[in-house]
Design a protein around this motif. Structure first.
Motif, PDB file in Angstrom:
ATOM      1  N   ILE A  30     -13.902   0.571   0.474  1.00  0.00           N
ATOM      2  CA  ILE A  30     -13.730  -0.594  -0.401  1.00  0.00           C
ATOM      3  C   ILE A  30     -12.495  -0.412  -1.277  1.00  0.00           C
ATOM      4  CG2 ILE A  30     -14.741  -1.822  -2.374  1.00  0.00           C
ATOM      5  CD1 ILE A  30     -15.979  -2.588   0.278  1.00  0.00           C
ATOM      6  N   SER A  31     -12.298   0.797  -1.795  1.00  0.00           N
ATOM      7  CA  SER A  31     -11.129   1.062  -2.638  1.00  0.00           C
ATOM      8  C   SER A  31      -9.836   0.872  -1.853  1.00  0.00           C
ATOM      9  CB  SER A  31     -11.193   2.485  -3.195  1.00  0.00           C
ATOM     10  OG  SER A  31     -12.362   2.674  -3.934  1.00  0.00           O
ATOM     11  N   LEU A  32      -9.800   1.358  -0.626  1.00  0.00           N
ATOM     12  CA  LEU A  32      -8.618   1.157   0.214  1.00  0.00           C
ATOM     13  C   LEU A  32      -8.425  -0.314   0.567  1.00  0.00           C
ATOM     14  CD1 LEU A  32      -8.693   4.230   2.618  1.00  0.00           C
ATOM     15  CD2 LEU A  32      -7.147   3.807   0.704  1.00  0.00           C
ATOM     16  N   ALA A  33      -9.532  -1.039   0.755  1.00  0.00           N
ATOM     17  CA  ALA A  33      -9.435  -2.473   1.048  1.00  0.00           C
ATOM     18  C   ALA A  33      -8.849  -3.234  -0.145  1.00  0.00           C
ATOM     19  CB  ALA A  33     -10.806  -3.035   1.411  1.00  0.00           C
ATOM     20  N   VAL A  34      -9.259  -2.877  -1.356  1.00  0.00           N
ATOM     21  CA  VAL A  34      -8.708  -3.518  -2.557  1.00  0.00           C
ATOM     22  C   VAL A  34      -7.214  -3.247  -2.648  1.00  0.00           C
ATOM     23  CG1 VAL A  34      -8.700  -3.407  -5.088  1.00  0.00           C
ATOM     24  CG2 VAL A  34     -10.854  -3.562  -3.857  1.00  0.00           C
ATOM     25  N   LEU A  35      -6.822  -2.010  -2.409  1.00  0.00           N
ATOM     26  CA  LEU A  35      -5.406  -1.668  -2.447  1.00  0.00           C
ATOM     27  C   LEU A  35      -4.631  -2.414  -1.356  1.00  0.00           C
ATOM     28  CD1 LEU A  35      -3.491   0.099  -4.065  1.00  0.00           C
ATOM     29  CD2 LEU A  35      -3.862   1.908  -2.407  1.00  0.00           C
ATOM     30  N   SER A  36      -5.239  -2.583  -0.195  1.00  0.00           N
ATOM     31  CA  SER A  36      -4.593  -3.331   0.893  1.00  0.00           C
ATOM     32  C   SER A  36      -4.405  -4.797   0.529  1.00  0.00           C
ATOM     33  CB  SER A  36      -5.420  -3.235   2.170  1.00  0.00           C
ATOM     34  OG  SER A  36      -5.535  -1.902   2.580  1.00  0.00           O
ATOM     35  N   LEU A  73      -4.124  -5.994  -2.484  1.00  0.00           N
ATOM     36  CA  LEU A  73      -3.064  -6.047  -3.486  1.00  0.00           C
ATOM     37  C   LEU A  73      -1.683  -5.952  -2.841  1.00  0.00           C
ATOM     38  CD1 LEU A  73      -4.547  -3.880  -6.368  1.00  0.00           C
ATOM     39  CD2 LEU A  73      -4.207  -6.345  -6.337  1.00  0.00           C
ATOM     40  N   MET A  74      -1.557  -5.152  -1.797  1.00  0.00           N
ATOM     41  CA  MET A  74      -0.271  -5.040  -1.106  1.00  0.00           C
ATOM     42  C   MET A  74       0.065  -6.334  -0.350  1.00  0.00           C
ATOM     43  SD  MET A  74       1.113  -2.329  -1.910  1.00  0.00           S
ATOM     44  CE  MET A  74       1.672  -0.757  -1.385  1.00  0.00           C
ATOM     45  N   ILE A  75      -0.941  -6.988   0.218  1.00  0.00           N
ATOM     46  CA  ILE A  75      -0.702  -8.264   0.906  1.00  0.00           C
ATOM     47  C   ILE A  75      -0.292  -9.332  -0.107  1.00  0.00           C
ATOM     48  CG2 ILE A  75      -1.837 -10.145   2.171  1.00  0.00           C
ATOM     49  CD1 ILE A  75      -3.453  -7.922   3.621  1.00  0.00           C
ATOM     50  N   ILE A  76      -0.967  -9.362  -1.254  1.00  0.00           N
ATOM     51  CA  ILE A  76      -0.590 -10.298  -2.315  1.00  0.00           C
ATOM     52  C   ILE A  76       0.844 -10.028  -2.760  1.00  0.00           C
ATOM     53  CG2 ILE A  76      -1.034 -10.911  -4.729  1.00  0.00           C
ATOM     54  CD1 ILE A  76      -4.027 -10.519  -4.094  1.00  0.00           C
ATOM     55  N   ARG A  77       1.198  -8.765  -2.877  1.00  0.00           N
ATOM     56  CA  ARG A  77       2.559  -8.380  -3.265  1.00  0.00           C
ATOM     57  C   ARG A  77       3.572  -8.895  -2.246  1.00  0.00           C
ATOM     58  NH1 ARG A  77       5.669  -4.139  -1.367  1.00  0.00           N
ATOM     59  NH2 ARG A  77       7.377  -3.595  -2.748  1.00  0.00           N
ATOM     60  N   SER A 106       8.127  -6.878 -11.312  1.00  0.00           N
ATOM     61  CA  SER A 106       6.731  -6.463 -11.352  1.00  0.00           C
ATOM     62  C   SER A 106       6.194  -6.227  -9.947  1.00  0.00           C
ATOM     63  CB  SER A 106       5.902  -7.529 -12.066  1.00  0.00           C
ATOM     64  OG  SER A 106       4.538  -7.223 -12.015  1.00  0.00           O
ATOM     65  N   TYR A 107       6.431  -7.168  -9.048  1.00  0.00           N
ATOM     66  CA  TYR A 107       5.953  -7.017  -7.676  1.00  0.00           C
ATOM     67  C   TYR A 107       6.766  -6.001  -6.890  1.00  0.00           C
ATOM     68  CZ  TYR A 107       2.731 -10.868  -8.244  1.00  0.00           C
ATOM     69  OH  TYR A 107       1.694 -11.664  -8.652  1.00  0.00           O
ATOM     70  N   ALA A 108       8.047  -5.896  -7.198  1.00  0.00           N
ATOM     71  CA  ALA A 108       8.891  -4.941  -6.471  1.00  0.00           C
ATOM     72  C   ALA A 108       8.517  -3.499  -6.798  1.00  0.00           C
ATOM     73  CB  ALA A 108      10.359  -5.190  -6.796  1.00  0.00           C
ATOM     74  N   LEU A 109       8.154  -3.224  -8.039  1.00  0.00           N
ATOM     75  CA  LEU A 109       7.831  -1.853  -8.439  1.00  0.00           C
ATOM     76  C   LEU A 109       6.383  -1.473  -8.152  1.00  0.00           C
ATOM     77  CD1 LEU A 109       9.771  -1.618 -11.811  1.00  0.00           C
ATOM     78  CD2 LEU A 109      10.421  -0.689  -9.592  1.00  0.00           C
ATOM     79  N   PHE A 110       5.534  -2.462  -7.912  1.00  0.00           N
ATOM     80  CA  PHE A 110       4.128  -2.161  -7.627  1.00  0.00           C
ATOM     81  C   PHE A 110       3.965  -1.359  -6.343  1.00  0.00           C
ATOM     82  CE2 PHE A 110       0.196  -3.302  -5.415  1.00  0.00           C
ATOM     83  CZ  PHE A 110      -0.729  -2.832  -6.325  1.00  0.00           C
TER      84      PHE A 110
END
Length: 177
Positions: free
Chosen positions: A17-23, A25-29, A65-69
């Motif tokens: 689940i933690s990896l899915a949340v991070l994934s 966030l990366m797609i949103i980015r 903000s999105y570039a550095l995330f």
């Protein structure tokens, strides 16, 4: 033997689940950066045109903000996975020590599994929070430095226009050409 198996299932689920949340966030980015690049003229024109400076500053802040995330999240994810890899050998050695000790063998295995699974999950949660904080702080610093040049150009162009207007106005009123 059922307790370690259940703990493994629960912690593997939390890790997934933690990896899915991070994934996500990366797609949103990725989507946000794509949209920001489409509307990039707002950032550049907004920095130079006096009426659009608010929009330009907002665009640059979001962009950085999105570039550095992404890099911040990737760095923390690498740290979490390296820790997971390094703690795997520790986990195996703790299991071997736990099997050598007859009383409390199950407790040593349970404690080692809790340590093995909890710390990487906490690092990934820390990754999500820290990457967001890094991107916001980094964006403010980068935008502050990036807006310095357009402000100076705007100041110099205003001074040049005013002095040109004064010069041409004085020539027109004095009757000289």
């Amino acid at each position: 033997n059922i307790v370690p198996v259940l703990m493994s299932i629960v912690f593997a689920f939390l890790f997934g689940i933690s990896l899915a949340v991070l994934s996500v966030l990366m797609i949103i980015r990725l989507v946000a950066l794509t949209l920001l690049l489409i509307f990039s003229p707002i950032g550049f024109a907004g920095a130079l045109l006096p009426g659009f400076s608010k929009y330009g500053q907002e665009w640059w802040s979001k962009f950085w903000s999105y570039a550095l995330f992404g890099p911040a999240a990737a760095l923390m994810l690498v740290v979490a996975l390296k820790f997971l890899e390094a703690s795997g050998s520790l986990f195996r050695s703790m299991q071997m020590v736990g099997t050598d000790i007859t009383p409390g063998t199950g407790e040593a295995t349970v404690v080692s599994q809790v340590i093995f699974f909890t710390i990487p999950i906490m690092l990934i949660w820390f990754t999500i929070g820290l990457a967001n904080k890094f991107s916001i702080a980094g964006a403010a610093a980068v935008v502050g430095m990036g807006m310095w040049a357009p402000k100076k150009i705007q100041e110099y162009s205003k001074k040049a226009m005013v002095s040109t207007a004064k010069y041409t106005g004085s020539k027109a009123w004095s009757g000289t050409k």
